[in-house]
Design a protein around this motif. Structure first.
Motif, PDB file in Angstrom:
ATOM      1  N   ALA A  89      -4.780   7.208   0.269  1.00 23.56           N
ATOM      2  CA  ALA A  89      -4.481   5.677  -0.112  1.00 23.56           C
ATOM      3  C   ALA A  89      -3.151   6.457  -0.451  1.00 23.56           C
ATOM      4  N   VAL A  90      -2.661   7.120  -0.536  1.00 30.31           N
ATOM      5  CA  VAL A  90      -0.515   7.312   0.697  1.00 30.31           C
ATOM      6  C   VAL A  90      -0.854   7.330   1.918  1.00 30.31           C
ATOM      7  N   LYS A  91      -1.376   8.450   2.348  1.00 29.75           N
ATOM      8  CA  LYS A  91      -2.051   8.137   3.081  1.00 29.75           C
ATOM      9  C   LYS A  91      -2.539   7.604   4.408  1.00 29.75           C
ATOM     10  N   LYS A  92      -3.483   6.673   4.496  1.00 31.97           N
ATOM     11  CA  LYS A  92      -4.133   6.161   5.247  1.00 31.97           C
ATOM     12  C   LYS A  92      -2.640   4.636   5.033  1.00 31.97           C
ATOM     13  N   ALA A  93      -2.183   4.336   4.064  1.00 31.44           N
ATOM     14  CA  ALA A  93      -1.007   3.133   4.251  1.00 31.44           C
ATOM     15  C   ALA A  93       0.032   3.465   5.181  1.00 31.44           C
ATOM     16  N   THR A  94       0.065   4.572   4.761  1.00 32.83           N
ATOM     17  CA  THR A  94       1.083   4.922   5.460  1.00 32.83           C
ATOM     18  C   THR A  94       1.535   4.987   7.425  1.00 32.83           C
ATOM     19  N   ARG A  95       0.257   5.309   7.582  1.00 32.65           N
ATOM     20  CA  ARG A  95      -0.535   5.543   9.202  1.00 32.65           C
ATOM     21  C   ARG A  95      -0.054   4.087   9.208  1.00 32.65           C
ATOM     22  N   LYS A  96      -0.840   2.965   8.505  1.00 35.99           N
ATOM     23  CA  LYS A  96      -0.301   1.647   9.668  1.00 35.99           C
ATOM     24  C   LYS A  96       1.142   0.934   9.235  1.00 35.99           C
ATOM     25  N   THR A  97       2.009   1.372   9.041  1.00 43.06           N
ATOM     26  CA  THR A  97       4.118   1.254   8.698  1.00 43.06           C
ATOM     27  C   THR A  97       4.768   1.371  10.098  1.00 43.06           C
ATOM     28  N   ARG A  98       5.111   0.312  10.981  1.00 44.06           N
ATOM     29  CA  ARG A  98       5.984   0.966  12.259  1.00 44.06           C
ATOM     30  C   ARG A  98       7.400   1.742  11.665  1.00 44.06           C
ATOM     31  N   LEU A  99       7.963   0.750  11.158  1.00 46.92           N
ATOM     32  CA  LEU A  99       9.340   0.833  10.790  1.00 46.92           C
ATOM     33  C   LEU A  99       9.868   1.125   8.821  1.00 46.92           C
ATOM     34  N   TRP A 100       9.405   0.750   8.490  1.00 48.88           N
ATOM     35  CA  TRP A 100      10.060   0.459   6.889  1.00 48.88           C
ATOM     36  C   TRP A 100       8.291   1.312   6.279  1.00 48.88           C
ATOM     37  N   PRO A 101       8.792   2.099   5.897  1.00 52.85           N
ATOM     38  CA  PRO A 101       7.960   2.858   4.621  1.00 52.85           C
ATOM     39  C   PRO A 101       7.391   1.821   3.765  1.00 52.85           C
ATOM     40  N   SER A 102       5.955   2.531   3.309  1.00 60.16           N
ATOM     41  CA  SER A 102       5.032   1.988   3.013  1.00 60.16           C
ATOM     42  C   SER A 102       4.863   1.755   1.602  1.00 60.16           C
ATOM     43  N   ASN A 103       4.341   0.561   0.741  1.00 61.26           N
ATOM     44  CA  ASN A 103       5.031   1.195  -1.201  1.00 61.26           C
ATOM     45  C   ASN A 103       4.420   2.352  -0.915  1.00 61.26           C
ATOM     46  N   GLU A 104       2.540   2.047  -1.122  1.00 56.08           N
ATOM     47  CA  GLU A 104       2.067   3.744  -1.265  1.00 56.08           C
ATOM     48  C   GLU A 104       3.358   5.114  -1.175  1.00 56.08           C
ATOM     49  N   TRP A 105       3.345   4.871  -0.168  1.00 56.13           N
ATOM     50  CA  TRP A 105       4.741   6.754   0.195  1.00 56.13           C
ATOM     51  C   TRP A 105       5.612   5.802  -0.960  1.00 56.13           C
ATOM     52  N   LEU A 106       6.141   4.674  -0.469  1.00 60.53           N
ATOM     53  CA  LEU A 106       7.637   5.093  -1.985  1.00 60.53           C
ATOM     54  C   LEU A 106       6.911   6.086  -3.332  1.00 60.53           C
ATOM     55  N   HIS A 107       5.853   5.341  -3.429  1.00 56.55           N
ATOM     56  CA  HIS A 107       5.736   6.092  -5.011  1.00 56.55           C
ATOM     57  C   HIS A 107       5.525   7.723  -4.181  1.00 56.55           C
ATOM     58  N   GLY A 108       4.677   7.922  -3.697  1.00 56.54           N
ATOM     59  CA  GLY A 108       4.304   8.634  -3.234  1.00 56.54           C
ATOM     60  C   GLY A 108       5.588  10.068  -3.631  1.00 56.54           C
ATOM     61  N   ARG A 109       6.612   9.754  -2.663  1.00 57.85           N
ATOM     62  CA  ARG A 109       7.879  10.207  -3.112  1.00 57.85           C
ATOM     63  C   ARG A 109       8.324  10.115  -3.928  1.00 57.85           C
ATOM     64  N   ILE A 110       8.359   8.920  -4.886  1.00 54.69           N
ATOM     65  CA  ILE A 110       9.382   8.512  -5.899  1.00 54.69           C
ATOM     66  C   ILE A 110       8.504   9.609  -7.495  1.00 54.69           C
ATOM     67  N   GLU A 111       8.130   9.021  -7.449  1.00 52.21           N
ATOM     68  CA  GLU A 111       6.764   9.078  -8.993  1.00 52.21           C
ATOM     69  C   GLU A 111       6.458  10.783  -8.612  1.00 52.21           C
ATOM     70  N   GLY A 112       5.973  10.657  -7.062  1.00 56.49           N
ATOM     71  CA  GLY A 112       5.267  12.054  -6.699  1.00 56.49           C
ATOM     72  C   GLY A 112       6.508  13.140  -6.964  1.00 56.49           C
ATOM     73  N   GLN A 113       7.518  13.116  -6.733  1.00 54.40           N
ATOM     74  CA  GLN A 113       8.449  14.090  -6.722  1.00 54.40           C
ATOM     75  C   GLN A 113       9.157  14.484  -8.115  1.00 54.40           C
ATOM     76  N   ALA A 114       8.732  13.121  -9.516  1.00 54.69           N
ATOM     77  CA  ALA A 114       8.790  13.053 -10.518  1.00 54.69           C
ATOM     78  C   ALA A 114       8.099  14.280 -11.161  1.00 54.69           C
ATOM     79  N   PHE A 115       6.759  13.628 -10.857  1.00 56.21           N
ATOM     80  CA  PHE A 115       5.532  14.164 -11.322  1.00 56.21           C
ATOM     81  C   PHE A 115       5.541  15.944 -11.164  1.00 56.21           C
ATOM     82  N   ILE A 116       5.708  16.366  -9.414  1.00 47.23           N
ATOM     83  CA  ILE A 116       5.206  17.472  -8.968  1.00 47.23           C
ATOM     84  C   ILE A 116       6.903  19.034 -10.314  1.00 47.23           C
ATOM     85  N   ASN A 117       7.452  17.756 -11.155  1.00 48.25           N
ATOM     86  CA  ASN A 117       8.962  18.211 -11.714  1.00 48.25           C
ATOM     87  C   ASN A 117       8.289  18.224 -12.775  1.00 48.25           C
TER      88      ASN A 117
END
Length: 279
Positions: A89-117
């Motif tokens: 879901a994160v990867k598929k949404a981000t493939r489609k975006t041209r300039l700005w990040p997808s909402n899915e990637w924003l969650h993956g980057r921020i909430e994702g890093q919090a989860f890794i911690n």
């Protein structure tokens, strides 16, 4: 505790923890409620006295400020590194975006890093409970990271560096090699995030299935084309300053989140080691 025990503990945590799924309170939009952030982990194990760690102290690689595994933990016996691939879901949404990040990637980057911690803390705690002193470098008080070196920076003359690097640790532990975008390409691709733990538990080091630092990169140039601000080139690789400036723009637009993800998605190395090309 052996490596299989550790991998199972991590796998169960990743699959069952509610923090690996976007809840209603955090979701940027209602359609993202329940979205899974990461898939099953890929683990690698390294020796704390591996010669590569000493090489990272060179100014041309990281620098003298880089701390060796046994500077973090004198009794270290193993460096444990893991890669968490982003969900489809994160990867598929981000493939489609041209300039700005997808909402899915924003969650993956921020909430994702919090989860890794949280995962790192959970695994380190499990090892400590089993009688093996362990720590997470990125959560240790001695860890620092610096982006651009401004006039008021704590570490003058240094930029885009830190006292510990997840990607470099993963390289030593056999998880993958670097690409043009400076991300690490694993057998599960480049789209994901890394974490690491240093432990007094001895586990045999994995044999690296590569010799060169960029061996898995096909130099195809797809990430060059995907970058929305031209921060990557075949000749020079990634320009951190250009990339960082764009991330600052995404912070201004999406604060408290930020991100991009274009160079990790819609490319041949997104989810695998790419085939070699003649380009």
């Amino acid at each position: 505790m052996n490596r299989e025990d550790l991998i199972k503990i991590a796998g169960d945590f990743i699959e069952n923890s509610p923090d690996n799924y976007i809840n209603e309170q955090l979701a940027i939009s209602p359609d993202l409620v329940g979205m899974k952030i990461f898939e099953a982990p890929l683990f690698g194990f390294g020796a704390p006295d591996d010669a590569y760690f000493n090489l990272f102290k060179r100014d041309s690689i990281i620098g003298q400020h880089y701390m060796l595994p046994r500077e973090w933990l004198p009794g270290a016996q193993t460096v444990i590194s893991f890669f968490l691939p982003f969900s489809l879901a994160v990867k598929k949404a981000t493939r489609k975006t041209r300039l700005w990040p997808s909402n899915e990637w924003l969650h993956g980057r921020i909430e994702g890093q919090a989860f890794i911690n949280r995962l790192c803390a959970y695994l380190s705690g499990s090892l400590n409970d089993a009688g093996y002193t362990s720590l997470v470098p990125s959560s240790d008080e001695r860890f620092w990271a610096q982006m651009n070196a401004g006039p008021n920076s704590k570490h003058p003359g240094l930029s885009f560096t830190s006292t510990w690097s997840e990607r470099h640790a993963a390289f030593v532990c056999g998880l993958g090699t670097f690409g043009l975008s400076r991300g690490l390409i694993t057998v599960r691709g480049i789209a994901g995030r890394f974490g690491s733990i240093i432990s007094e538990l001895y586990l045999p080091a994995d044999e690296r299935q590569y010799e060169e630092v960029s061996e898995f990169c096909s130099m195809c140039g797809h990430c060059v084309k995907r970058c929305p601000v031209g921060a990557i080139s075949i000749e020079e690789g990634k320009n951190h300053s250009i990339c960082s400036a764009f991330l600052d723009r995404t912070t201004a637009r999406y604060s408290p989140r930020y991100g991009c993800g274009k160079c990790q998605t819609g490319v041949p190395c997104e989810s695998r080691i790419p085939p070699k090309t003649n380009q």
